[in-house]
Write an enzyme that holds these catalytic residues in place. Structure first.
Site, PDB file in Angstrom:
ATOM      1  N   ASN A 138      38.687  -0.207  31.065  1.00  0.00           N
ATOM      2  CA  ASN A 138      37.939   1.018  30.829  1.00  0.00           C
ATOM      3  C   ASN A 138      36.721   0.787  29.938  1.00  0.00           C
ATOM      4  O   ASN A 138      35.599   0.702  30.418  1.00  0.00           O
ATOM      5  CB  ASN A 138      38.865   2.077  30.217  1.00  0.00           C
ATOM      6  N   ASP A 139      36.932   0.681  28.653  1.00  0.00           N
ATOM      7  CA  ASP A 139      35.812   0.604  27.704  1.00  0.00           C
ATOM      8  C   ASP A 139      34.926  -0.613  27.939  1.00  0.00           C
ATOM      9  O   ASP A 139      33.714  -0.547  27.714  1.00  0.00           O
ATOM     10  CB  ASP A 139      36.346   0.590  26.272  1.00  0.00           C
TER      11      ASP A 139
END
Length: 461
Positions: free
Chosen positions: A387-388
């Site tokens: 994700n990040d």
């Protein structure tokens, strides 16, 4: 029994050499297994030498403790799942810090006189070892989801941390200055344990790789201080090796996120932030869902595919299925590579460990700096739970809490497919702008199930 100091020193020198060579081998996944064997051999020499020293007593207790430790270590290493490796690393690291603190407490009674030089090492061993033990237990609890993985914060937390650490340091100075009462060292250990807990509670999952590295460094320093207490050269050197390696890795991990170590430790990074640096759909863009059959067509007829694994792959234990998918694509003439971000997962090298377990060739694993130039020439990127580390806000949005963090440039590929359970934000607590990119499609569901469906769909083509 060995009584000649020169022979003992020579054997310990062999141990130190083994540890240094082991670290060299561990610097590359290709030689990591060999490094473990060399390090283990060095430790075996150290243990055998210590037990053979003339004057060693309490053999029954040593044997019992050795058997217990061996059973716990072997059973733990053999039965723990690779996805739970961060938890095992954290708790084993904490045991090392706790052992250093207990040795310090035991040796307190053997100090020759108040204010003796040994008290400095004893206090440092007790203080640092206790912080490492308590912090590692909290890290383990967060990784094991026994407590909430996001930052646990309250008003005045940093001030309380400083007061607790200051109190532990003050009592430690008192002990060094000549206070003989045992309760002084108990207070040092108690306050250090409290600081270890308070220190890790406000740290979120995104920063856990940095915290594990730092706690590992603290355990090394505690072990080195214990070496001074016991007069053991091999323990001093091995502890400093661990401390130096852990410190360097901590700095590298922080650099990989473009943040200072202080910000990692005291920034409470990872709290859910509504509308702060997240994905915004006010420009008409929407998230597009897709099906395994559509993704299978993209992958099967692509020229080049890059797989970007993340914690979602680890949780689903999908690494073996990902390897099977890659093999299937290669059979169809597709070039497949893996993009590894330095802080993907829950500990340094987490993705490398998981993919190595699935026998993914080392030649297909590429670090961020190596793989980023290749994304513009890539047909499809398959993002599996990362994700990040794939969020373009790190490059484009100065208001984002991850702005400036180096990321995998997956958004520069021709097409991006994201395998994800839901639209919940990642560890940083913000939405991912990548999901609104017109080139991105979302395949929702458990990563393992989604990969298996992709395999079946490709075989059916």
């Amino acid at each position: 029994m060995i009584s000649d100091p020169s022979v003992i020193g020579l054997l310990y020198l062999v141990t130190i050499a083994c540890f240094v060579v082991a670290l060299r081998f561990l610097s590359s996944p290709r030689h990591a297994r060999r490094g473990n064997w060399v390090g283990g051999a060095g430790m075996l020499v150290a243990i055998a030498t210590t037990l053979a020293i003339d004057g060693i007593g309490n053999w029954a207790l040593i044997v019992v403790a050795g058997v217990i430790g061996t059973v716990v270590g072997v059973v733990g290493a053999r039965t723990v799942k690779m996805t739970a490796m961060p938890q095992m690393v954290a708790i084993f690291n904490g045991v090392g810090g706790g052992a250093a603190a207990l040795v310090a407490l035991a040796e307190w009674h053997h100090v020759v006189e108040p204010g003796a030089e040994e008290t400095v090492s004893i206090v440092l061993s007790a203080l640092i070892g206790s912080v490492s033990f308590a912090g590692s237990v909290v890290a383990f609890s967060k990784l094991q989801e026994l407590i909430h993985g996001r930052p646990i914060v309250f008003p005045g937390q940093n001030v309380l941390n400083l007061l607790v650490l200051g109190g532990a340091s003050a009592f430690g100075i008192a002990a060094i200055a000549g206070a003989e009462d045992e309760w002084v060292l108990y207070l040092v250990i108690g306050l250090a344990l409290a600081f270890g807990v308070l220190f890790v509670l406000p740290i979120g999952g995104a920063d856990m790789p940095v915290v594990i590295s730092l706690l590992n460094a603290l355990t090394g320093l505690a072990a080195s201080a214990t070496g001074f207490v016991l007069g053991s050269t091999v323990l001093i050197v091995s502890g400093m090796l661990v401390g130096a390696a852990g410190t360097l890795l901590t700095l590298l991990m922080a650099k990989a996120m473009n943040r200072s170590v202080a910000n990692v430790l005291f920034g409470a990074f990872g709290q859910v932030q509504a509308g702060a640096g997240g994905a915004r759909a006010d420009d008409g863009r929407t998230v597009r869902a897709t099906t395994p059959e559509d993704v299978a067509v993209q992958l099967a007829y692509a020229r080049k595919v890059i797989i970007a694994p993340g914690y979602g792959m680890a949780v689903a234990q999908a690494q073996h299925d990902v390897r099977q998918l890659a093999d299937l694509l290669e059979e169809r003439g597709v070039e497949v590579k893996y993009a590894i971000h330095p802080v993907a997962g829950r500990m340094p090298g987490h993705m490398n460990v998981l993919l190595a377990e699935a026998n993914v060739p080392y030649t297909q694993l590429f670090e961020m700096d190596e793989i980023n130039p290749e994304f513009p020439q890539t047909d499809v990127v398959l993002v599996i739970g990362a994700n990040d580390v794939t969020n373009p806000a790190a490059r484009n949005d100065p208001s984002s809490p991850i702005y400036g963090m180096p990321i995998l440039d997956v958004d520069k590929a021709a097409s991006v497919v994201v395998l994800k359970r839901s639209m919940n934000p990642g560890f940083a607590g913000i939405d991912n702008e990548l999901y609104l990119d017109p080139k991105t499609t979302m395949l929702f569901g458990d990563a393992k199930d989604s990969v298996l469906k992709l395999i079946a769909a490709i075989k059916a083509l």
